[in-house]
Design an enzyme around this catalytic site. Structure first.
Site, PDB file in Angstrom:
ATOM      1  N   CYS A  79      -4.423  -1.390  -2.035  1.00  0.00           N
ATOM      2  CA  CYS A  79      -4.608   0.050  -2.193  1.00  0.00           C
ATOM      3  C   CYS A  79      -5.522   0.213  -3.401  1.00  0.00           C
ATOM      4  O   CYS A  79      -5.211  -0.284  -4.491  1.00  0.00           O
ATOM      5  CB  CYS A  79      -3.250   0.700  -2.446  1.00  0.00           C
ATOM      6  SG  CYS A  79      -3.323   2.433  -2.902  1.00  0.00           S
ATOM      7  N   ASN A  80      -6.653   0.861  -3.195  1.00  0.00           N
ATOM      8  CA  ASN A  80      -7.598   1.038  -4.294  1.00  0.00           C
ATOM      9  C   ASN A  80      -6.985   1.876  -5.408  1.00  0.00           C
ATOM     10  O   ASN A  80      -7.193   1.610  -6.589  1.00  0.00           O
ATOM     11  CB  ASN A  80      -8.868   1.715  -3.788  1.00  0.00           C
ATOM     12  CG  ASN A  80      -9.694   0.800  -2.899  1.00  0.00           C
ATOM     13  OD1 ASN A  80     -10.627   0.173  -3.347  1.00  0.00           O
ATOM     14  ND2 ASN A  80      -9.328   0.701  -1.632  1.00  0.00           N
ATOM     15  N   THR A  81      -6.246   2.906  -5.022  1.00  0.00           N
ATOM     16  CA  THR A  81      -5.657   3.800  -6.014  1.00  0.00           C
ATOM     17  C   THR A  81      -4.690   3.021  -6.909  1.00  0.00           C
ATOM     18  O   THR A  81      -4.746   3.104  -8.144  1.00  0.00           O
ATOM     19  CB  THR A  81      -4.899   4.937  -5.297  1.00  0.00           C
ATOM     20  OG1 THR A  81      -5.763   5.509  -4.323  1.00  0.00           O
ATOM     21  CG2 THR A  81      -4.430   5.995  -6.264  1.00  0.00           C
ATOM     22  N   ASP A 118       0.864  -1.189   0.000  1.00  0.00           N
ATOM     23  CA  ASP A 118       0.000   0.000   0.000  1.00  0.00           C
ATOM     24  C   ASP A 118       0.896   1.234   0.000  1.00  0.00           C
ATOM     25  O   ASP A 118       2.105   1.148   0.240  1.00  0.00           O
ATOM     26  CB  ASP A 118      -0.915   0.001   1.240  1.00  0.00           C
ATOM     27  CG  ASP A 118      -1.829   1.233   1.296  1.00  0.00           C
ATOM     28  OD1 ASP A 118      -2.432   1.584   0.269  1.00  0.00           O
ATOM     29  OD2 ASP A 118      -1.933   1.856   2.366  1.00  0.00           O
ATOM     30  N   SER A 119       0.258   2.380  -0.231  1.00  0.00           N
ATOM     31  CA  SER A 119       1.014   3.634  -0.205  1.00  0.00           C
ATOM     32  C   SER A 119       1.466   3.968   1.221  1.00  0.00           C
ATOM     33  O   SER A 119       2.430   4.707   1.404  1.00  0.00           O
ATOM     34  CB  SER A 119       0.135   4.764  -0.727  1.00  0.00           C
ATOM     35  OG  SER A 119      -1.038   4.845   0.060  1.00  0.00           O
ATOM     36  N   HIS A 142      -7.683   2.893   3.678  1.00  0.00           N
ATOM     37  CA  HIS A 142      -7.568   3.665   4.919  1.00  0.00           C
ATOM     38  C   HIS A 142      -8.923   3.812   5.632  1.00  0.00           C
ATOM     39  O   HIS A 142      -8.988   3.905   6.847  1.00  0.00           O
ATOM     40  CB  HIS A 142      -7.044   5.084   4.633  1.00  0.00           C
ATOM     41  CG  HIS A 142      -5.559   5.160   4.390  1.00  0.00           C
ATOM     42  ND1 HIS A 142      -4.972   4.640   3.268  1.00  0.00           N
ATOM     43  CD2 HIS A 142      -4.564   5.693   5.131  1.00  0.00           C
ATOM     44  CE1 HIS A 142      -3.666   4.864   3.324  1.00  0.00           C
ATOM     45  NE2 HIS A 142      -3.391   5.508   4.447  1.00  0.00           N
ATOM     46  N   GLU A 153      -3.602   9.202   8.303  1.00  0.00           N
ATOM     47  CA  GLU A 153      -2.148   9.005   8.463  1.00  0.00           C
ATOM     48  C   GLU A 153      -1.623   9.880   9.605  1.00  0.00           C
ATOM     49  O   GLU A 153      -0.608   9.575  10.224  1.00  0.00           O
ATOM     50  CB  GLU A 153      -1.406   9.330   7.148  1.00  0.00           C
ATOM     51  CG  GLU A 153      -1.630   8.315   6.031  1.00  0.00           C
ATOM     52  CD  GLU A 153      -0.680   7.099   6.062  1.00  0.00           C
ATOM     53  OE1 GLU A 153       0.429   7.212   6.592  1.00  0.00           O
ATOM     54  OE2 GLU A 153      -1.087   6.024   5.557  1.00  0.00           O
ATOM     55  N   GLY A 181      -3.114   9.023  -3.980  1.00  0.00           N
ATOM     56  CA  GLY A 181      -4.395   9.508  -4.518  1.00  0.00           C
ATOM     57  C   GLY A 181      -4.317  10.663  -5.499  1.00  0.00           C
ATOM     58  O   GLY A 181      -5.016  10.666  -6.506  1.00  0.00           O
ATOM     59  N   CYS A 235     -11.229   2.874  -0.281  1.00  0.00           N
ATOM     60  CA  CYS A 235      -9.851   3.221   0.069  1.00  0.00           C
ATOM     61  C   CYS A 235      -9.530   2.400   1.318  1.00  0.00           C
ATOM     62  O   CYS A 235     -10.349   2.348   2.242  1.00  0.00           O
ATOM     63  CB  CYS A 235      -9.743   4.713   0.370  1.00  0.00           C
ATOM     64  SG  CYS A 235      -8.133   5.202   1.025  1.00  0.00           S
TER      65      CYS A 235
END
Ligand code: DGL
Length: 293
Positions: free
Chosen positions: A75-77, A12-13, A193, A158, A45, A191
């Site tokens: 990660c969806n992005t 993930d990011s 998150h 975050e 994103g 997302c």
């Protein structure tokens, strides 16, 4: 050739993919997991498809020595922007993302409704890509979609703000207002998150809306894939391992990871960006930077 004893790689990011790790731990408690959070370059994103594709390529390439039996783009992005391209770049690897499982769950939750109204929230890039729209319409042609970018939520999460923080409550209420006005039946947390604020989001949209956590659905999807390829690990006396890598060596990771996962994660190993760059597609000369659409 991967074997049953090889780990699952989750990337993930930043920290959001840990919600997928948590779900994987429940669904597949005996699997070793290698987690990579690109914490130096979060958020993905607002970035372009070419940039995010390069990042994902670098990370997968860096983790190849761990011989993953499956790679989860948690990660969806990154799923929306990079999944088809990296599948082409690493044809021998089993790679999945979070969008198809999330879309499938949304359609299931819509039940027998002829024209369900499905809300999707995600990063700017995920919403712009229309990946969820395609994935939902493929399964339910007459579904109506209301898609909304909620870009502030990732930095707020975050930052470590809890769901009862007044700033968080205000942001969530403001963002969700148009979806409530459209009387959505289902809301997809597009997302990884966002599951951290699932309770708050569910409260704001009300009990008539089914809230879909793509992390849980993604873990169920991985379980199905491992079973289908006979790669699911059997119970064993020693506990499964979790190894974490990050690109920014900040003390924040451990604190927030405990909150995301609900358990302590081992201190992460720092991977300097220069080391990652050496694994990029441009250096490897293996991948056109033009994303596959
Ligand atoms: N967790 C990522 C996702 O699921 C997004 C966070 C970011 O913008 O980097 O889309």
């Amino acid at each position: 050739m991967s074997s049953v004893n090889c780990p699952i790689v989750v990337l993930d990011s930043g920290l959001g993919g840990l919600t997928v790790v948590r779900a994987l731990r429940r669904a597949l408690p005996h699997e070793d997991i290698v987690y990579f959070g690109d914490t130096a370059r979060v958020p993905y994103g607002p970035k372009s498809a070419a940039t995010v594709t390069t990042f994902v390529h670098e990370i997968i390439s860096y983790l190849l020595p761990y011989d993953p039996k499956h790679v989860v783009i948690a990660c969806n992005t990154a799923t929306a922007l990079a999944l088809p391209t990296v599948r082409t770049a690493f044809p021998y690897l089993s790679i999945s993302g979070v969008i198809d499982p999330g879309a499938r769950a949304a359609v299931e939750a819509a039940g027998q409704r002829q024209h369900p109204i499905i809300g999707i929230i995600g990063t700017e890039a995920t919403i712009r890509s229309r990946a969820y729209e395609r994935a939902v319409i493929r399964r339910r042609q007459y579904a109506r979609l209301v898609c909304l970018a909620t870009p502030l939520l990732v930095p707020i999460i975050e930052e470590g703000r809890s769901p009862d923080d007044p700033l968080v409550v205000m942001a969530v209420e403001q963002y969700l207002r148009p979806l409530i006005q459209r009387r959505i039946d289902v809301l997809v947390l597009g997302c990884t998150h966002y599951p951290l604020y699932k309770g708050l989001i569910a409260r704001v949209v009300g009990p008539q809306v089914a809230v879909i956590d793509s992390a849980e659905k993604c873990a169920e999807d991985v379980l199905r894939r491992l079973r289908a390829s006979n790669l699911q690990r059997q119970p064993r006396p020693e506990s499964a391992s979790l190894r974490c890598f990050v690109t920014d060596d900040s003390p924040r990771f451990a604190t927030l990871a405990a909150r995301f996962l609900g358990l302590n994660v081992p201190p992460p190993q720092w991977v300097p960006l220069e080391e990652l760059h050496a694994h990029g597609p441009a250096r490897a000369g293996r991948l056109s930077l033009r994303p596959v659409v």
